[in-house]
Design a protein around this motif. Structure first.
Motif, mmCIF file in Angstrom:
data_model
loop_
_atom_site.group_PDB
_atom_site.id
_atom_site.type_symbol
_atom_site.label_atom_id
_atom_site.label_comp_id
_atom_site.label_asym_id
_atom_site.label_seq_id
_atom_site.Cartn_x
_atom_site.Cartn_y
_atom_site.Cartn_z
ATOM 1 N N ALA A 493 6.341 56.628 -0.130
ATOM 2 C CA ALA A 493 5.801 56.344 -1.464
ATOM 3 C C ALA A 493 5.814 57.595 -2.331
ATOM 4 C CB ALA A 493 4.381 55.788 -1.340
ATOM 5 N N THR A 494 5.477 58.730 -1.752
ATOM 6 C CA THR A 494 5.500 59.978 -2.513
ATOM 7 C C THR A 494 6.912 60.333 -2.949
ATOM 8 O OG1 THR A 494 3.568 60.775 -1.293
ATOM 9 C CG2 THR A 494 4.893 62.419 -2.439
ATOM 10 N N LEU A 495 7.880 60.171 -2.043
ATOM 11 C CA LEU A 495 9.258 60.529 -2.376
ATOM 12 C C LEU A 495 9.869 59.576 -3.395
ATOM 13 C CD1 LEU A 495 10.592 61.521 1.148
ATOM 14 C CD2 LEU A 495 10.066 63.026 -0.757
ATOM 15 N N PHE A 496 9.414 58.340 -3.422
ATOM 16 C CA PHE A 496 9.925 57.388 -4.404
ATOM 17 C C PHE A 496 9.140 57.412 -5.711
ATOM 18 C CE2 PHE A 496 11.708 54.935 -0.680
ATOM 19 C CZ PHE A 496 13.018 55.216 -1.004
ATOM 20 N N GLY A 497 8.133 58.261 -5.805
ATOM 21 C CA GLY A 497 7.383 58.383 -7.042
ATOM 22 C C GLY A 497 6.242 57.410 -7.180
#
Length: 601
Positions: A493-497
């Motif tokens: 989720a963090t890497l996908f924004g």
């Protein structure tokens, strides 16, 4: 491609059915042996009473104990009963599984011979034992040699060490070292083959859903030139040290906000052991003005039928133009709006075409079935949903509820027929069916939906569904339930924004031993400057992902980026190639001008 997926799915379903019948047979055996167990316990109690040295009749106890055993059937019968009960002690249904694989044995061997299977990781133990079973398929003797050892030490049983203890006990016999029971061994091989197919550890060459997922990952050499642009798009630093610093700063800021507002937060209580608890809020009484407003709205709002609403939205928005035959723009049917609206309505209420035709006039079951099977696909349905969502987002009233930046994702059990490739028995819901996974925005509109089997791990779908969302409403905050609270989901989720959170909760709270807050003069009593509360507990720090708390160096986070960014960049490239849907109300403005309700058929 689809045929290979169906074959793999049917293999998994057949194996699951056989194992389920083995568990049911074990329960039947236990039920029949309950009387035997009670008799054995009674005999054992009598023997102990006779052998008790402190008993009232200690003399001659051995003779009376032997007489009690003889009266119960003799030593041979008692030992046989004990062996029968001990054979099915515990949850060892594995010893019964081979009975139910016998009728499917030849078909399963033919199936795996025609499918090209390969391991998606370095562990190919299941494929090795499958090859060993296929090599001895033509034999009819009860025991065959063990699979070849896989470790350097040459342990003869290392080839089956991947199996559970129950399976290893079922296939081996101490009286036959170096051999395995052929029937039990084949049942074990197919059980683990089906499990690895479901988890993706084994792939089917040329398939779609069961294809090798690692083949879709981009190599790091192709990802590295795109890293700077991707990180700029999702708002992340493009270096490992910057990535760690940003997450660390976000956690420190969240902890500071929690500390600053704790005194005024009457809903949050932190116990003496540091466990946070959110109090349940009591509903307030409805204001008289709100009741009057609701009554006024109800008086002015005309009553509409569901079918009428479907037809009117199709007329005004033109979402029915997304449907059609596989080739050509012409629907090639009379009155397409009427036919498509009826097909969507009956499908939405889970009514089959033949049952729907009994209650609707002017259309036959064949016509409804033809529209569903030949004019409707998942892609076309999602495009129509996007048109409706875009039109809904333009309404002024929805702005009072939210701005569309947050979404809640959760699944609902839906009962289906047993003879369905997606149908499974759900222990959690206690029925046969699947999971309808919905994504509902804070504007109270369902953005996207997926139908998944009950046994699928739901944690992968909160992010997958948002990436497939084609509407103009693009949330950045995701509220998921327990299955969404895991380190891989938070990292992705963090890497996908996206900002992954728990619904209506603070999320996982943990004492920040790895992160020391700045020392403040007014914060007394806790190392690192954390304030000591009146009840003795320290305020805790919200934890989002394991990568953010994994030490000071950025090397580990850099390796995480190298492993996960190929997936993210692949999704990004797919999203760039995807054609965005036309905005609702504009694509068909010339064809369908807004008319009065009376203009509809």
């Amino acid at each position: 491609m689809r045929a290979r997926d169906d074959l793999a799915e049917m293999l998994c379903e057949r194996v699951a059915g056989n194992l389920k019948r083995a568990r049911a047979a074990l329960e039947d055996i236990r039920e029949r042996q309950r009387t035997v167990s009670e008799k054995l316990v009674g005999t054992y109690r009598t023997v102990l009473e006779h052998l008790d040295p402190d008993g009232p009749e200690a003399a001659g106890g051995v003779e009376r104990a032997v007489a009690a055993v003889q009266q119960a059937g003799g030593f041979g019968a008692q030992l046989a009963d004990i062996e029968a009960v001990a054979a099915f002690h515990g949850d060892n249904y594995e010893v019964l599984a081979h009975r139910f694989f016998a009728k499917d044995r030849s078909v399963m061997f033919d199936l795996v011979a025609k499918l090209e299977l390969k391991a998606t990781s370095q562990d190919d133990s299941v494929l090795v034992v499958l090859e060993h079973a296929c090599a001895h398929e033509g034999l009819r003797r009860d025991f065959i040699p063990l699979p070849p050892p896989v470790d350097a030490a040459g342990d003869p049983e290392s080839g089956i060490m991947f199996a559970s203890g129950s399976w290893r006990r079922a296939i081996t016999d101490r009286r036959r070292p170096g051999m395995v029971a052929r029937r039990h061994f084949e049942a074990m091989v197919f059980a683990y083959l089906a499990e690895d197919l479901r988890t993706g550890d084994i792939a089917v060459a040329g398939a779609g859903e069961y294809a090798d997922w690692s083949a879709n990952l981009l190599p790091w050499s192709e990802c590295e030139p795109l890293l700077e642009g991707f990180c700029a798009q999702v708002g992340l630093p493009d270096t490992a040290a910057g990535f760690v610093a940003q997450l660390r700063g976000a956690h420190l800021a969240a902890a500071a906000r929690l500390d600053a507002g704790y005194a005024d937060n009457t809903d949050l209580v932190i116990a003496e052991d540091g466990t946070p608890t959110v109090k349940r809020r009591r509903g307030q009484e409805t204001l008289k003005a709100a009741e009057n407003l609701a009554a006024a709205i109800e008086r002015r709002m005309p009553e509409r039928s569901l079918l009428g609403i479907v037809a009117r939205t199709a007329h005004w928005l033109g979402w029915h133009h997304h449907f059609g035959p596989a080739s050509g723009p012409d629907p090639k049917i009379s009155d397409p709006l009427f036919r498509y609206a009826l097909a969507i309505f009956t499908g939405g209420i889970n009514l089959g075409p033949y049952e729907a035709a009994k209650h609707l006039s002017g259309i036959s079951a064949r016509e409804l079935s033809m529209v569903r099977n030949r004019h409707t696909t998942i892609t076309k349905l999602n495009a129509a949903i996007a048109s409706a969502v875009n039109a809904f987002a333009e309404l002024d009233v929805v702005k009072a509820w939210g701005d569309g930046t947050a979404v809640a994702a959760d699944g609902t059990h839906v009962e289906t027929y047993i003879d369905n490739l997606l149908a499974e028995t759900s222990i959690r819901y206690g029925g046969v069916g699947g999971i309808a996974y919905h994504y509902v925005a804070d504007t109270y509109v369902a953005l996207f939906s997926r139908f998944i089997p009950c046994g699928v791990w739901e944690a992968v779908h909160p992010i997958e569904g948002l990436l497939a969302n084609e509407s103009d409403v693009q949330p950045s905050v995701v509220h998921a339930d327990t299955q969404g609270q895991s380190f891989p989901v938070f990292a992705l989720a963090t890497l996908f924004g996206f900002d992954q959170r728990k619904p209506a909760e603070l999320g996982n709270l943990d004492a920040a031993a790895a992160l020391q807050l700045p020392q403040e003069p007014h914060l007394q009593g806790v190392p690192g400057g954390r304030p000591q509360r009146a009840h003795g507990g320290a305020a805790a720090l919200p934890r989002r992902s394991g990568a953010a708390l994994a030490g000071d160096s950025g090397d580990q986070q850099g390796r995480v980026l190298q492993r996960v960014l190929p997936v993210a960049l692949l999704r990004q490239q797919r999203g760039d190639r995807r054609q965005r849907p036309r905005r609702a109300g504009k694509a068909h403005q010339d064809e369908h001008p807004a008319g009065e309700p009376g203009d509809l058929p």
